[in-house]
Scaffold this motif. Sequence first.
Motif, PDB file in Angstrom:
ATOM      1  N   TYR A   1      32.998  56.040 -20.206  1.00 57.77           N
ATOM      2  CA  TYR A   1      34.621  55.308 -20.151  1.00 57.77           C
ATOM      3  C   TYR A   1      35.780  56.090 -20.897  1.00 57.77           C
ATOM      4  CZ  TYR A   1      33.282  53.027 -24.287  1.00 57.77           C
ATOM      5  OH  TYR A   1      33.343  52.989 -26.223  1.00 57.77           O
ATOM      6  N   LYS A   2      34.791  57.330 -21.400  1.00 61.41           N
ATOM      7  CA  LYS A   2      35.335  57.860 -22.261  1.00 61.41           C
ATOM      8  C   LYS A   2      35.447  59.545 -21.783  1.00 61.41           C
ATOM      9  CE  LYS A   2      37.020  55.878 -26.091  1.00 61.41           C
ATOM     10  NZ  LYS A   2      36.499  55.914 -27.914  1.00 61.41           N
ATOM     11  N   LYS A   3      36.515  60.498 -22.024  1.00 64.12           N
ATOM     12  CA  LYS A   3      35.741  61.877 -21.234  1.00 64.12           C
ATOM     13  C   LYS A   3      34.878  62.404 -21.895  1.00 64.12           C
ATOM     14  CE  LYS A   3      40.421  62.708 -18.775  1.00 64.12           C
ATOM     15  NZ  LYS A   3      41.879  61.954 -19.206  1.00 64.12           N
ATOM     16  N   ARG A   4      35.776  62.634 -23.143  1.00 67.92           N
ATOM     17  CA  ARG A   4      33.988  62.648 -24.379  1.00 67.92           C
ATOM     18  C   ARG A   4      33.173  61.969 -25.040  1.00 67.92           C
ATOM     19  NH1 ARG A   4      35.879  67.647 -26.890  1.00 67.92           N
ATOM     20  NH2 ARG A   4      34.235  66.801 -28.930  1.00 67.92           N
ATOM     21  N   ASN A   5      31.973  61.190 -23.878  1.00 65.81           N
ATOM     22  CA  ASN A   5      30.550  60.905 -23.790  1.00 65.81           C
ATOM     23  C   ASN A   5      29.948  61.867 -23.780  1.00 65.81           C
ATOM     24  OD1 ASN A   5      29.733  61.631 -21.179  1.00 65.81           O
ATOM     25  ND2 ASN A   5      31.763  60.832 -20.059  1.00 65.81           N
ATOM     26  N   GLY A   6      29.334  62.555 -24.292  1.00 70.92           N
ATOM     27  CA  GLY A   6      28.592  62.960 -24.764  1.00 70.92           C
ATOM     28  C   GLY A   6      28.120  64.929 -24.976  1.00 70.92           C
ATOM     29  N   ARG A   7      27.704  65.109 -26.127  1.00 67.25           N
ATOM     30  CA  ARG A   7      26.900  66.644 -25.946  1.00 67.25           C
ATOM     31  C   ARG A   7      26.679  67.515 -25.361  1.00 67.25           C
ATOM     32  NH1 ARG A   7      26.520  63.954 -31.893  1.00 67.25           N
ATOM     33  NH2 ARG A   7      28.015  64.014 -32.453  1.00 67.25           N
ATOM     34  N   VAL A   8      25.082  66.366 -25.172  1.00 70.99           N
ATOM     35  CA  VAL A   8      24.647  67.349 -23.975  1.00 70.99           C
ATOM     36  C   VAL A   8      24.715  67.920 -22.747  1.00 70.99           C
ATOM     37  CG1 VAL A   8      22.239  68.131 -23.169  1.00 70.99           C
ATOM     38  CG2 VAL A   8      23.177  67.661 -25.853  1.00 70.99           C
ATOM     39  N   ARG A   9      24.702  66.358 -22.133  1.00 73.30           N
ATOM     40  CA  ARG A   9      25.138  65.727 -20.801  1.00 73.30           C
ATOM     41  C   ARG A   9      26.250  65.274 -20.625  1.00 73.30           C
ATOM     42  NH1 ARG A   9      22.096  61.220 -18.290  1.00 73.30           N
ATOM     43  NH2 ARG A   9      22.656  61.048 -15.805  1.00 73.30           N
TER      44      ARG A   9
ATOM     45  N   ALA B   1      26.598  45.077 -20.590  1.00 71.51           N
ATOM     46  CA  ALA B   1      25.687  44.649 -21.005  1.00 71.51           C
ATOM     47  C   ALA B   1      25.129  44.842 -22.357  1.00 71.51           C
ATOM     48  CB  ALA B   1      24.312  45.391 -19.995  1.00 71.51           C
ATOM     49  N   LYS B   2      25.356  46.801 -22.020  1.00 68.06           N
ATOM     50  CA  LYS B   2      25.341  47.441 -23.509  1.00 68.06           C
ATOM     51  C   LYS B   2      25.863  48.329 -24.346  1.00 68.06           C
ATOM     52  CE  LYS B   2      22.140  49.552 -26.696  1.00 68.06           C
ATOM     53  NZ  LYS B   2      20.033  50.721 -26.383  1.00 68.06           N
ATOM     54  N   VAL B   3      26.696  48.392 -25.760  1.00 69.74           N
ATOM     55  CA  VAL B   3      27.729  49.539 -25.809  1.00 69.74           C
ATOM     56  C   VAL B   3      27.227  50.529 -26.354  1.00 69.74           C
ATOM     57  CG1 VAL B   3      29.998  50.267 -26.610  1.00 69.74           C
ATOM     58  CG2 VAL B   3      29.870  47.663 -25.694  1.00 69.74           C
ATOM     59  N   THR B   4      27.315  51.449 -26.189  1.00 70.14           N
ATOM     60  CA  THR B   4      26.648  52.825 -26.899  1.00 70.14           C
ATOM     61  C   THR B   4      27.495  53.794 -27.413  1.00 70.14           C
ATOM     62  OG1 THR B   4      26.072  54.449 -24.993  1.00 70.14           O
ATOM     63  CG2 THR B   4      24.536  52.392 -24.958  1.00 70.14           C
ATOM     64  N   LYS B   5      26.825  54.973 -28.062  1.00 69.82           N
ATOM     65  CA  LYS B   5      27.440  56.033 -28.336  1.00 69.82           C
ATOM     66  C   LYS B   5      28.010  57.005 -27.784  1.00 69.82           C
ATOM     67  CE  LYS B   5      25.160  56.813 -33.099  1.00 69.82           C
ATOM     68  NZ  LYS B   5      24.038  57.204 -33.544  1.00 69.82           N
ATOM     69  N   HIS B   6      29.346  57.757 -27.888  1.00 67.74           N
ATOM     70  CA  HIS B   6      29.698  58.807 -27.116  1.00 67.74           C
ATOM     71  C   HIS B   6      30.912  57.802 -25.453  1.00 67.74           C
ATOM     72  CE1 HIS B   6      27.794  61.112 -29.650  1.00 67.74           C
ATOM     73  NE2 HIS B   6      26.531  61.153 -29.212  1.00 67.74           N
ATOM     74  N   GLY B   7      31.132  57.225 -26.043  1.00 65.38           N
ATOM     75  CA  GLY B   7      32.013  56.408 -24.986  1.00 65.38           C
ATOM     76  C   GLY B   7      30.873  56.364 -23.810  1.00 65.38           C
ATOM     77  N   ARG B   8      30.257  55.594 -24.021  1.00 65.48           N
ATOM     78  CA  ARG B   8      29.502  55.117 -22.260  1.00 65.48           C
ATOM     79  C   ARG B   8      28.464  53.207 -23.062  1.00 65.48           C
ATOM     80  NH1 ARG B   8      24.328  59.936 -21.808  1.00 65.48           N
ATOM     81  NH2 ARG B   8      25.760  61.479 -21.974  1.00 65.48           N
ATOM     82  N   VAL B   9      28.446  52.939 -21.730  1.00 61.07           N
ATOM     83  CA  VAL B   9      28.927  52.070 -21.598  1.00 61.07           C
ATOM     84  C   VAL B   9      26.808  51.475 -20.809  1.00 61.07           C
ATOM     85  CG1 VAL B   9      30.344  50.752 -22.830  1.00 61.07           C
ATOM     86  CG2 VAL B   9      29.973  50.983 -20.194  1.00 61.07           C
TER      87      VAL B   9
END
Length: 180
Positions: A155-163, A119-127
């Motif tokens: 969908y990516k292993k590196r998907n956020g700096r904080v959480r 429904a939406k693609v975000t930064k850091h390998g998340r949807v």
Amino acid sequence: MKSIASSPTDKMPSQRELFVAVAKGQIGYIEGPADNQTKYGRFTGYNFQPWCGSFVMWCADKVKLRLPSVVYTQGGANAFMKAGRWQDAEGATPEVGDLAFFDFPGDNVNRISHIGIVAKVTKHGRVYTVEGNTSPDTTGDQRNGGEVCLKLRAYKKRNGRVRRLPVHIVGFGTPKFKGE
């Protein structure tokens, strides 16, 4: 009756946009009264069975989108792979309307066993995905939770700096939308 496009310069929504809008319109639907009893399963002929794939097929039918059957999610993933319309998750560049295929470790099903609509693609390998037959929280059954929900997934292993979120998406299938 007023048409969707109100003037000649207004753009009609694409089939991709309509597909996602139909899915979003189902958020909050709960199965029942029996386990896995849904209008989606009734539509596909697989009522009383896990219904995430039936949900996707029902949404596609509403906008006349032709998909390979994804009722059996592993078979659906295989069909997208065979058609050359598959992206493995780690290297993917998903788009709104793509189908996200999941494998949840620890569920005793060591294969693709769930599907959702991006429904939406975000930064850091998340949807954000709209998924049928999932749980609205992280503690319930993610592949047989009984509700249509909007979920934030990685969908990516590196998907956020904080959480960082656990990665359960295996890959994405891209439907053949009209006009694309």
